[in-house]
Write a protein that holds these residues in place. Structure first.
Motif, PDB file in Angstrom:
ATOM      1  N   MET A 163       0.850  -1.194   0.000  1.00 14.43           N
ATOM      2  CA  MET A 163       0.000   0.000   0.000  1.00 14.43           C
ATOM      3  C   MET A 163       0.890   1.251   0.000  1.00 14.43           C
ATOM      4  SD  MET A 163      -3.007   1.035   2.678  1.00 14.43           S
ATOM      5  CE  MET A 163      -3.944   2.541   2.455  1.00 14.43           C
ATOM      6  N   ASN A 164       0.572   2.230  -0.818  1.00 11.51           N
ATOM      7  CA  ASN A 164       1.358   3.462  -0.893  1.00 11.51           C
ATOM      8  C   ASN A 164       0.627   4.612  -0.194  1.00 11.51           C
ATOM      9  OD1 ASN A 164      -0.622   4.402  -2.669  1.00 11.51           O
ATOM     10  ND2 ASN A 164       0.535   3.769  -4.481  1.00 11.51           N
ATOM     11  N   TRP A 165       1.135   5.840  -0.413  1.00 12.75           N
ATOM     12  CA  TRP A 165       0.601   7.014   0.271  1.00 12.75           C
ATOM     13  C   TRP A 165      -0.307   7.849  -0.636  1.00 12.75           C
ATOM     14  CZ3 TRP A 165       1.269   7.783   5.415  1.00 12.75           C
ATOM     15  CH2 TRP A 165       2.246   6.997   6.045  1.00 12.75           C
ATOM     16  N   GLN A 166      -0.850   7.209  -1.689  1.00 21.06           N
ATOM     17  CA  GLN A 166      -1.680   7.955  -2.633  1.00 21.06           C
ATOM     18  C   GLN A 166      -2.895   8.625  -1.990  1.00 21.06           C
ATOM     19  OE1 GLN A 166      -0.741   8.496  -5.870  1.00 21.06           O
ATOM     20  NE2 GLN A 166      -2.372  10.035  -5.764  1.00 21.06           N
ATOM     21  N   PRO A 167      -3.572   7.982  -1.031  1.00 22.87           N
ATOM     22  CA  PRO A 167      -4.723   8.676  -0.401  1.00 22.87           C
ATOM     23  C   PRO A 167      -4.323   9.993   0.253  1.00 22.87           C
ATOM     24  CG  PRO A 167      -4.811   6.341   0.076  1.00 22.87           C
ATOM     25  CD  PRO A 167      -3.481   6.580  -0.567  1.00 22.87           C
ATOM     26  N   GLU A 168      -3.191  10.003   0.915  1.00 20.86           N
ATOM     27  CA  GLU A 168      -2.743  11.248   1.553  1.00 20.86           C
ATOM     28  C   GLU A 168      -2.324  12.284   0.506  1.00 20.86           C
ATOM     29  OE1 GLU A 168      -2.669   8.154   4.598  1.00 20.86           O
ATOM     30  OE2 GLU A 168      -1.954   8.253   2.529  1.00 20.86           O
ATOM     31  N   VAL A 169      -1.701  11.822  -0.576  1.00 22.24           N
ATOM     32  CA  VAL A 169      -1.333  12.737  -1.652  1.00 22.24           C
ATOM     33  C   VAL A 169      -2.582  13.356  -2.273  1.00 22.24           C
ATOM     34  CG1 VAL A 169      -0.286  12.877  -3.949  1.00 22.24           C
ATOM     35  CG2 VAL A 169       0.859  11.600  -2.129  1.00 22.24           C
ATOM     36  N   ASP A 170      -3.621  12.532  -2.431  1.00 19.18           N
ATOM     37  CA  ASP A 170      -4.892  13.048  -2.939  1.00 19.18           C
ATOM     38  C   ASP A 170      -5.482  14.079  -1.983  1.00 19.18           C
ATOM     39  OD1 ASP A 170      -4.641  11.393  -5.113  1.00 19.18           O
ATOM     40  OD2 ASP A 170      -5.972   9.826  -4.298  1.00 19.18           O
ATOM     41  N   GLU A 171      -5.296  13.844  -0.678  1.00 19.87           N
ATOM     42  CA  GLU A 171      -5.810  14.786   0.321  1.00 19.87           C
ATOM     43  C   GLU A 171      -5.052  16.111   0.257  1.00 19.87           C
ATOM     44  OE1 GLU A 171      -8.250  16.085   3.566  1.00 19.87           O
ATOM     45  OE2 GLU A 171      -8.422  14.623   1.940  1.00 19.87           O
ATOM     46  N   ILE A 172      -3.739  16.056  -0.027  1.00 17.08           N
ATOM     47  CA  ILE A 172      -2.966  17.290  -0.200  1.00 17.08           C
ATOM     48  C   ILE A 172      -3.551  18.109  -1.343  1.00 17.08           C
ATOM     49  CG2 ILE A 172      -0.729  18.245  -0.902  1.00 17.08           C
ATOM     50  CD1 ILE A 172       0.574  15.809   0.472  1.00 17.08           C
ATOM     51  N   ALA A 173      -3.831  17.441  -2.473  1.00 18.53           N
ATOM     52  CA  ALA A 173      -4.378  18.133  -3.634  1.00 18.53           C
ATOM     53  C   ALA A 173      -5.751  18.715  -3.319  1.00 18.53           C
ATOM     54  CB  ALA A 173      -4.468  17.168  -4.821  1.00 18.53           C
ATOM     55  N   ARG A 174      -6.581  17.963  -2.568  1.00 18.75           N
ATOM     56  CA  ARG A 174      -7.915  18.457  -2.221  1.00 18.75           C
ATOM     57  C   ARG A 174      -7.833  19.696  -1.342  1.00 18.75           C
ATOM     58  NH1 ARG A 174     -12.666  17.307   1.382  1.00 18.75           N
ATOM     59  NH2 ARG A 174     -11.370  16.180   2.869  1.00 18.75           N
ATOM     60  N   ARG A 175      -6.936  19.673  -0.372  1.00 22.21           N
ATOM     61  CA  ARG A 175      -6.807  20.816   0.533  1.00 22.21           C
ATOM     62  C   ARG A 175      -6.218  22.035  -0.187  1.00 22.21           C
ATOM     63  NH1 ARG A 175      -6.442  19.546   6.584  1.00 22.21           N
ATOM     64  NH2 ARG A 175      -7.469  17.524   6.768  1.00 22.21           N
ATOM     65  N   ARG A 176      -5.301  21.807  -1.105  1.00 20.27           N
ATOM     66  CA  ARG A 176      -4.773  22.931  -1.867  1.00 20.27           C
ATOM     67  C   ARG A 176      -5.879  23.563  -2.722  1.00 20.27           C
ATOM     68  NH1 ARG A 176       0.598  23.884  -2.201  1.00 20.27           N
ATOM     69  NH2 ARG A 176       2.022  22.328  -1.303  1.00 20.27           N
ATOM     70  N   GLU A 177      -6.741  22.704  -3.281  1.00 22.78           N
ATOM     71  CA  GLU A 177      -7.844  23.218  -4.087  1.00 22.78           C
ATOM     72  C   GLU A 177      -8.802  24.035  -3.215  1.00 22.78           C
ATOM     73  OE1 GLU A 177     -11.595  23.718  -5.878  1.00 22.78           O
ATOM     74  OE2 GLU A 177     -11.333  22.305  -4.221  1.00 22.78           O
ATOM     75  N   LEU A 178      -9.046  23.596  -1.979  1.00 22.83           N
ATOM     76  CA  LEU A 178      -9.901  24.350  -1.058  1.00 22.83           C
ATOM     77  C   LEU A 178      -9.256  25.685  -0.702  1.00 22.83           C
ATOM     78  CD1 LEU A 178     -11.052  21.466   1.323  1.00 22.83           C
ATOM     79  CD2 LEU A 178     -12.468  22.708  -0.332  1.00 22.83           C
ATOM     80  N   ALA A 179      -7.942  25.696  -0.515  1.00 27.39           N
ATOM     81  CA  ALA A 179      -7.243  26.945  -0.187  1.00 27.39           C
ATOM     82  C   ALA A 179      -7.357  27.945  -1.331  1.00 27.39           C
ATOM     83  CB  ALA A 179      -5.785  26.650   0.120  1.00 27.39           C
ATOM     84  N   GLU A 180      -7.310  27.450  -2.557  1.00 30.26           N
ATOM     85  CA  GLU A 180      -7.356  28.344  -3.700  1.00 30.26           C
ATOM     86  C   GLU A 180      -8.740  28.950  -3.913  1.00 30.26           C
ATOM     87  OE1 GLU A 180      -5.794  26.109  -6.946  1.00 30.26           O
ATOM     88  OE2 GLU A 180      -3.733  26.136  -6.164  1.00 30.26           O
TER      89      GLU A 180
END
Length: 515
Positions: free
Chosen positions: A1-18
């Motif tokens: 298992m990799n860290w893709q879910p957390e990476v996806d969460e980073i992208a989601r939070r950046r989109e919310l910040a923008e």
């Protein structure tokens, strides 16, 4: 298992910040004719160069451990490039609680200042809002109050003597935001969109009874003479262009020298208009702009301050070398006013801080006089300007274009040190102008004369014979009298010598720059 879910969460939070304060608040910002902070950074920075820091900071709410909502901190920071040069940027987001610090993570603002300070990067502040504690409503929500502190102010103060700092007032700016704006080397206001005041209209009305709009309280017309604003521009795009142009004359920090550019403008260019620029009639003014354009590199003159009245302060280049420029605009007066003295002090401090040689195109009739001048403390402002000149260690050159009178004229450069100096044939100097001194010095002779006016003309003719600059040159009290058309070539020949001295001055100035 990799860290893709957390990476996806980073992208989601950046989109919310923008999203900033959300579509409604963004639309309100646009309806007011102002851009959002992220749009401003995109317009200011070189394409693709902004590297944001702290995008994930903000206020979050969770349900069963999952993020339900997120409001970003209303301060955006990072590094970027402006015309290829790396800078630090900190910008207020007015769409989240009007830029008030009660909606911010204050460490972000402090971090931006530290970023510039410790990495030696120019600091650009995009200011809109209070930048302070917000409304009194927050007292009830927090359940406590606090003793005020200016966050990161040790760095804000230190940066004035460490790196170039530019502040752009792009909307209403009050309180701590206003203080951050004036704690800069260049403070720019966008006319119509930006206002600068210590407290806004509601607070002012309660405290003083004055019922004013934002524009009446702190708009462009208020600050054309206040000294709190250096440049007034018509648009955000112009503000960004002015910021870039200003920084182009300065090193990235006090630990390096100003950048020298190549130029196609010949160093021996002779402007014929300079020969007849100064009228023979001493009462007639001349235009300053042809003088500046005739001496400095084509297109290189940058007007530094709007509030100086007749005192001109600017930046320019000589054969690609940045220099500071002091001069007088005769169409706006001849004497040094308190406002002009403050502008002069500010430019000299800037040159001393960032190692720019100083050129004075001297036409100074002395300090302003009269009852109003005394009430304004003109002599203290003037003495402060002269002190700044005498404290400065940078090389100086002087071209005496016309007048040098009184304390103001004497303090235009430090004549107790080596100053490369030339005078035009139009040079006129002394403790006070002949025209104003005849009545006092020759009172007895005039009182005894049958024709007072004729005797005044006779005395004036006698004095005109000895006030010639050639008489002064004979005594080596002025080193050279030159053809005005030679001015550019002379200064371009001097400037490499000035720059050869500058490495000795690299580092912090001998005294901190004052806002």
């Amino acid at each position: 298992m990799n860290w893709q879910p957390e990476v996806d969460e980073i992208a989601r939070r950046r989109e919310l910040a923008e999203r900033m304060g959300g579509p409604e608040k963004v639309a309100r910002q646009h309806a007011a004719g102002r851009s959002t902070v992220r749009e401003r950074i995109a317009a200011l920075a070189d394409p693709g160069s902004f590297d944001e820091i702290g995008a994930l900071a903000g206020t979050a709410s969770y349900v069963d451990g999952s993020l339900e909502s997120f409001t970003p901190a209303n301060f955006v920071i990072g590094t970027a490039r402006l015309d290829g040069r790396r800078v630090a940027i900190g910008g207020d987001d007015f769409t989240v609680r009007g830029g008030a610090a009660d909606a911010a993570i204050m460490e972000k603002q402090v971090h931006a200042e530290r970023l510039a300070n410790e990495l030696g990067l120019p600091m650009v502040r995009l200011i809109e809002g209070t930048g302070g504690g917000g409304s009194v409503k927050m007292l009830e929500q927090h359940g406590f109050t606090y003793v005020p502190v200016n966050p990161g102010w040790d760095l804000v103060v230190d940066n004035l003597s460490a790196v170039p700092v530019v502040a752009l007032c792009l909307g209403p700016v009050a309180g701590l935001g206003a203080a951050r704006a004036v704690m800069s080397h260049l403070n720019v206001l966008v006319e119509g969109a930006g206002q600068l005041f210590v407290a806004g209209p509601p607070v002012v009305k309660h405290a003083t009874g004055e019922d004013l709009t934002k524009e009446e309280l702190g708009g462009a017309d208020v600050h054309r003479r206040s000294g709190a604003i250096d440049r007034i521009v018509e648009s955000e795009a112009e503000a960004f262009a002015v910021a870039k142009q200003f920084l182009s004359y300065l090193p990235s920090s006090v630990d390096s020298l100003p950048p020298v550019r190549s130029t196609a403008d010949p160093v021996d260019r002779r402007e014929e208009a300079l020969l007849s620029l100064v009228p023979r009639n001493r009462r007639h003014p001349y235009r300053l702009r042809p003088l500046l354009d005739g001496v400095f590199d084509e297109g290189s003159v940058f007007d530094y301050a709007v509030s100086g009245g007749s005192a001109y302060a600017g930046l320019a280049r000589l054969n690609g070398h940045p220099v500071g420029v002091l001069a007088t605009d005769p169409y706006r007066g001849a004497t040094l006013t308190p406002e002009g003295a403050d502008v002069m002090t500010r430019l000299v401090d800037l040159c001393e801080t960032f190692h720019l040689p100083l050129v004075s195109l001297t036409d100074q009739a002395g300090m302003v006089i009269g009852a109003a001048a005394e009430r304004a403390g003109a002599i203290r402002h003037g003495a402060r300007a002269v002190t700044a000149v005498y404290q400065a260690r940078v090389p100086m050159a002087e071209v005496i274009v016309r007048r040098v009178f009184g304390v103001g004229g004497a303090g235009q450069v430090n004549r107790h040190r080596l100053v490369r100096r030339w005078a035009w044939p139009s040079g006129d100097w002394g403790s006070l102008p002949v025209e104003g001194g005849i009545e006092a010095a020759y009172r007895a002779e005039l009182d005894a004369a049958d024709d007072r006016e004729a005797r005044i003309e006779e005395i004036r003719a006698r004095l005109d014979a000895v006030r010639s600059p050639f008489r002064t040159a004979e005594r080596f009290s002025i080193e050279d009298v030159i053809d005005p058309r030679e001015t550019r070539a002379r200064l371009c020949d001097w400037v490499p010598d000035a720059y050869a001295v500058l490495p000795k001055l690299v580092g912090r100035p001998s005294f901190g720059m004052r806002p």
